[in-house]
Design a protein around this motif. Structure first.
Motif, PDB file in Angstrom:
ATOM      1  N   VAL A   8      29.869  26.038 104.285  1.00 35.64           N
ATOM      2  CA  VAL A   8      29.794  26.803 103.045  1.00 35.64           C
ATOM      3  C   VAL A   8      31.153  27.253 102.525  1.00 35.64           C
ATOM      4  O   VAL A   8      31.283  27.577 101.353  1.00 35.64           O
ATOM      5  N   GLU A   9      32.162  27.272 103.372  1.00 32.78           N
ATOM      6  CA  GLU A   9      33.470  27.756 102.935  1.00 32.78           C
ATOM      7  C   GLU A   9      34.381  26.656 102.404  1.00 32.78           C
ATOM      8  O   GLU A   9      35.301  26.942 101.651  1.00 32.78           O
ATOM      9  N   ALA A  53      26.357   9.927 103.969  1.00 29.13           N
ATOM     10  CA  ALA A  53      24.920  10.221 103.936  1.00 29.13           C
ATOM     11  C   ALA A  53      24.645  11.634 104.452  1.00 29.13           C
ATOM     12  O   ALA A  53      23.804  12.348 103.895  1.00 29.13           O
ATOM     13  N   LEU A  54      25.361  12.058 105.492  1.00 29.43           N
ATOM     14  CA  LEU A  54      25.214  13.429 105.994  1.00 29.43           C
ATOM     15  C   LEU A  54      25.662  14.453 104.959  1.00 29.43           C
ATOM     16  O   LEU A  54      25.018  15.484 104.769  1.00 29.43           O
ATOM     17  N   PRO A  61      22.644  19.904 100.087  1.00 27.26           N
ATOM     18  CA  PRO A  61      21.492  20.791  99.875  1.00 27.26           C
ATOM     19  C   PRO A  61      21.633  22.150 100.570  1.00 27.26           C
ATOM     20  O   PRO A  61      21.239  23.175 100.013  1.00 27.26           O
ATOM     21  N   LEU A  62      22.204  22.162 101.782  1.00 30.14           N
ATOM     22  CA  LEU A  62      22.407  23.433 102.476  1.00 30.14           C
ATOM     23  C   LEU A  62      23.390  24.323 101.730  1.00 30.14           C
ATOM     24  O   LEU A  62      23.170  25.525 101.594  1.00 30.14           O
ATOM     25  N   TYR A  75      26.998  28.552  91.409  1.00 28.07           N
ATOM     26  CA  TYR A  75      26.525  27.706  92.505  1.00 28.07           C
ATOM     27  C   TYR A  75      26.143  26.306  92.046  1.00 28.07           C
ATOM     28  O   TYR A  75      26.357  25.337  92.776  1.00 28.07           O
ATOM     29  N   ARG A  76      25.610  26.160  90.858  1.00 29.41           N
ATOM     30  CA  ARG A  76      25.242  24.823  90.370  1.00 29.41           C
ATOM     31  C   ARG A  76      26.476  23.960  90.160  1.00 29.41           C
ATOM     32  O   ARG A  76      26.518  22.813  90.591  1.00 29.41           O
ATOM     33  N   GLU A  77      27.464  24.509  89.482  1.00 33.81           N
ATOM     34  CA  GLU A  77      28.692  23.758  89.208  1.00 33.81           C
ATOM     35  C   GLU A  77      29.407  23.394  90.501  1.00 33.81           C
ATOM     36  O   GLU A  77      29.893  22.274  90.657  1.00 33.81           O
ATOM     37  N   ARG A  78      29.462  24.341  91.432  1.00 35.25           N
ATOM     38  CA  ARG A  78      30.135  24.078  92.708  1.00 35.25           C
ATOM     39  C   ARG A  78      29.408  22.986  93.493  1.00 35.25           C
ATOM     40  O   ARG A  78      30.044  22.162  94.146  1.00 35.25           O
ATOM     41  N   SER A  79      28.084  22.975  93.407  1.00 38.54           N
ATOM     42  CA  SER A  79      27.299  21.959  94.111  1.00 38.54           C
ATOM     43  C   SER A  79      27.514  20.579  93.507  1.00 38.54           C
ATOM     44  O   SER A  79      27.636  19.581  94.226  1.00 38.54           O
ATOM     45  N   ILE A  80      27.568  20.509  92.187  1.00 37.13           N
ATOM     46  CA  ILE A  80      27.807  19.225  91.524  1.00 37.13           C
ATOM     47  C   ILE A  80      29.221  18.733  91.815  1.00 37.13           C
ATOM     48  O   ILE A  80      29.429  17.554  92.105  1.00 37.13           O
ATOM     49  N   GLU A  81      30.202  19.622  91.767  1.00 44.65           N
ATOM     50  CA  GLU A  81      31.580  19.245  92.094  1.00 44.65           C
ATOM     51  C   GLU A  81      31.678  18.700  93.509  1.00 44.65           C
ATOM     52  O   GLU A  81      32.418  17.751  93.776  1.00 44.65           O
TER      53      GLU A  81
END
Length: 140
Positions: A8-9, A53-54, A61-62, A75-81
């Motif tokens: 997460v970091e 793949a991992l 997702p985590l 959080y959405r933008e960071r996940s897409i990036e």
């Protein structure tokens, strides 16, 4: 030891991939199964495609769920990036779109998989912008 905090970091997929790179132990360098050695093993680390793949199917997702639960504003933008830093998946669902829609990164391949599951599998071509366009072009 601190796998979840690393997950997460880290801000990029490349950073996390570097932390997840590990060589196999000497025992597994010459074994497929317990007690049975194999003479012609060559892989001593996780393959790049397996690592990707991992990152796509576990880490992303985590990270998304954790950042969302923590109330992280972007959080959405960071996940897409994060997904943009990973090569696209190459599986039958992505290949189903052929040369017409070639993903350039994992965010696009995940989008194609979602399109496939929501529209193609359910035969809702007319409700899908791409399906409708392809069908209208083929009718000419």
């Amino acid at each position: 030891e601190f796998l979840f905090s690393s997950l997460v970091e880290t801000s990029t997929a490349a950073e996390l991939a570097e932390k997840l790179r590990a060589d196999v132990s000497p025992y597994w360098a010459v074994h497929y199964r317990f007690g049975k050695s194999a003479a012609n093993l060559s892989a001593t680390a996780l393959a790049a495609s397996s690592l990707d793949a991992l990152l796509i199917n576990v880490a992303a997702p985590l990270r998304y769920a954790y950042l969302r639960q923590q109330g992280t504003e972007d959080y959405r933008e960071r996940s897409i990036e994060f997904l943009c830093g990973i090569k696209p998946e190459n599986n039958r669902l992505v290949r189903a779109f052929g040369k017409s829609l070639q993903p350039v990164d994992a965010s696009e391949s995940q989008a194609l998989i979602q399109l496939y599951r929501e529209y193609c599998e359910r035969r809702k071509c007319f409700f899908c912008r791409w399906g409708y366009r392809f069908l209208s072009l083929s009718a000419r």
